[in-house]
Write a protein that holds these residues in place. Sequence first.
Motif, short mmCIF file in Angstrom:
data_model
loop_
_atom_site.label_atom_id
_atom_site.label_comp_id
_atom_site.label_asym_id
_atom_site.label_seq_id
_atom_site.Cartn_x
_atom_site.Cartn_y
_atom_site.Cartn_z
N ALA A 88 0.83 -1.20 0.00
CA ALA A 88 0.00 0.00 0.00
C ALA A 88 0.87 1.26 0.00
N THR A 89 1.94 1.25 0.78
CA THR A 89 2.91 2.34 0.71
C THR A 89 4.15 1.76 0.06
N MET A 114 -3.24 -5.07 0.45
CA MET A 114 -3.58 -5.13 -0.97
C MET A 114 -3.87 -6.56 -1.44
N THR A 130 -7.17 0.81 -6.72
CA THR A 130 -7.34 1.01 -5.28
C THR A 130 -7.46 2.51 -5.00
N SER A 132 -7.77 5.81 -1.99
CA SER A 132 -7.51 6.24 -0.62
C SER A 132 -8.57 7.24 -0.22
N LEU A 162 -8.52 2.25 0.94
CA LEU A 162 -7.61 2.38 2.08
C LEU A 162 -8.00 3.63 2.83
N ASN B 115 0.73 -8.91 -4.79
CA ASN B 115 1.30 -7.70 -4.17
C ASN B 115 2.82 -7.64 -4.32
N TYR B 125 -1.37 0.54 -6.37
CA TYR B 125 -2.55 1.40 -6.54
C TYR B 125 -2.98 1.52 -7.99
#
Lengths: 285, 285
Positions: A88-89, A114, A130, A132, A162, B115, B125
């Motif tokens: 995700a990051t 994820m 995805t 945020s 997220l 992932n 993302y």
Amino acid sequence: MLFFVGLGLGDAKDITVKGLEVVKKCKRVYLEAYTSILTVGKDALEEFYGREIILADRDMVETNSDEILSGAEEEDVAFLVVGDPFGATTHTDLVLRAKEKGLDYRVVHNASIMNACGCCGLQLYNFGETVSIVFWTDTWKPDSYYDKIKCNRDRNMHTLCLLDIKMKEQTIENLMKGRKIFEPPRFMTVKQASEQLLEIVENKRQEGDNSLAFTEDTVCVGLSRVGSDAQRIVSATLQEMTQIDLGEPLHSLIIPGEMHSLERDMLLQFAISDKTKNILSSICI
Amino acid sequence: MLFFVGLGLGDAKDITVKGLEVVKKCKRVYLEAYTSILTVGKDALEEFYGREIILADRDMVETNSDEILSGAEEEDVAFLVVGDPFGATTHTDLVLRAKEKGLDYRVVHNASIMNACGCCGLQLYNFGETVSIVFWTDTWKPDSYYDKIKCNRDRNMHTLCLLDIKMKEQTIENLMKGRKIFEPPRFMTVKQASEQLLEIVENKRQEGDNSLAFTEDTVCVGLSRVGSDAQRIVSATLQEMTQIDLGEPLHSLIIPGEMHSLERDMLLQFAISDKTKNILSSICI
């Protein structure tokens, strides 16, 4: 050598055996501590690893990475990331700075939200972009994620949302006065995210929008503390989600698109109400 | 209790500490052995776990799951899955059959190619729908994944292409004669996938298609054995990919969409040729 080690999503024991070996042998161990959290804190990790951990906040990683990289030509340094280092990051900026210095790096992967969100039964294949969802303020209410969810739904794809994390916020007063006083961390809940989404839908409706991406009655999936023993998964309408307390962070929300029968059957297992069960059961598959 | 345990992507040590504890305490341990592989085989896992493992083929999981679930009311049973239990291959059908029998289950997550592919620097993302590229035969050349890649590219999204695995194929003769003789496993390479993709593009061109999803000169990412020490990541044009041998399985291919500067800079690190570097460098960001 610089090692990027994913810690997974639950507690200290979600590190891989390979990752634990790396942590034990590295000269210095940093923990990226500003984009996600485990269900346990630094102390529990230090006890489990038998190692001292240095907390790396955003400042250190983004503007002072020389400290992290220093000496990594001869010594091993570990950079621990909750979830996966490229989940995700993503920490590609640190990779690039390491490469600039001629440093080698290795990645020890782990589960990320994820991919772990697949535990609700919705297939990862069928997820679109995805998004945020960020905390609104009185004056700043961004809603660009709505269009992305709509785009995914129009293509029958699911959307993983997220939810915002605020780790080292300063009040405007403290910021103006240059005081390094930070507010307590805030983690957006599924309830809060659902409220924001419904407010966006209500605004669209008032603007006369006839092809809404979703409504109060859209069945969604709320997840909290995925991968830990205290994990919760619920399926409920978006309206119902605004009434549900999923407990401690971290939370995530999924807006499903078109479902296959197995996906529908899994969501039925997590249905919070008869209303949700009825909606799911009435979906033609 | 039925435990779904993800093994990650590399070797025996990619299991999590939590997962290893589960494996050690369970009464029976099954390994799902038909949708993915690690870089090590059953023997290496048995040695590392200090446990006997039962190989579960598609037949056992899909039509004979009673054996796996038998006794799981009182005893602990582990079902091991390469990657994450709900990653590229999702085992929701087994979850649902366990629930039908009133059995409890737990999931120990791990990295999945879904992932871990983020290690190339493309942000998760920005991935759209994941596609599967299957082996063509002389008479069966499906290309529906092309439209999905096009749809992702039109939305500036990256596409992860999972490449076909044939684990227990029978020749038509053996199938007809009911002989349970299986061909050696086959794993699609990045080279093979690229050849198929270019053939599709060539066909579209001959049909007069003027808005191709990609061409020979589209820079792609080839990955092999992600998460293992022998991992390889290359960025190259699709044409170049047809000339590259990425070694032992498993392979995956990514067709990038629009790139941010950090993503582009990461792909430059993996560029196989000056041509690829020039194309990447000329991308306006």
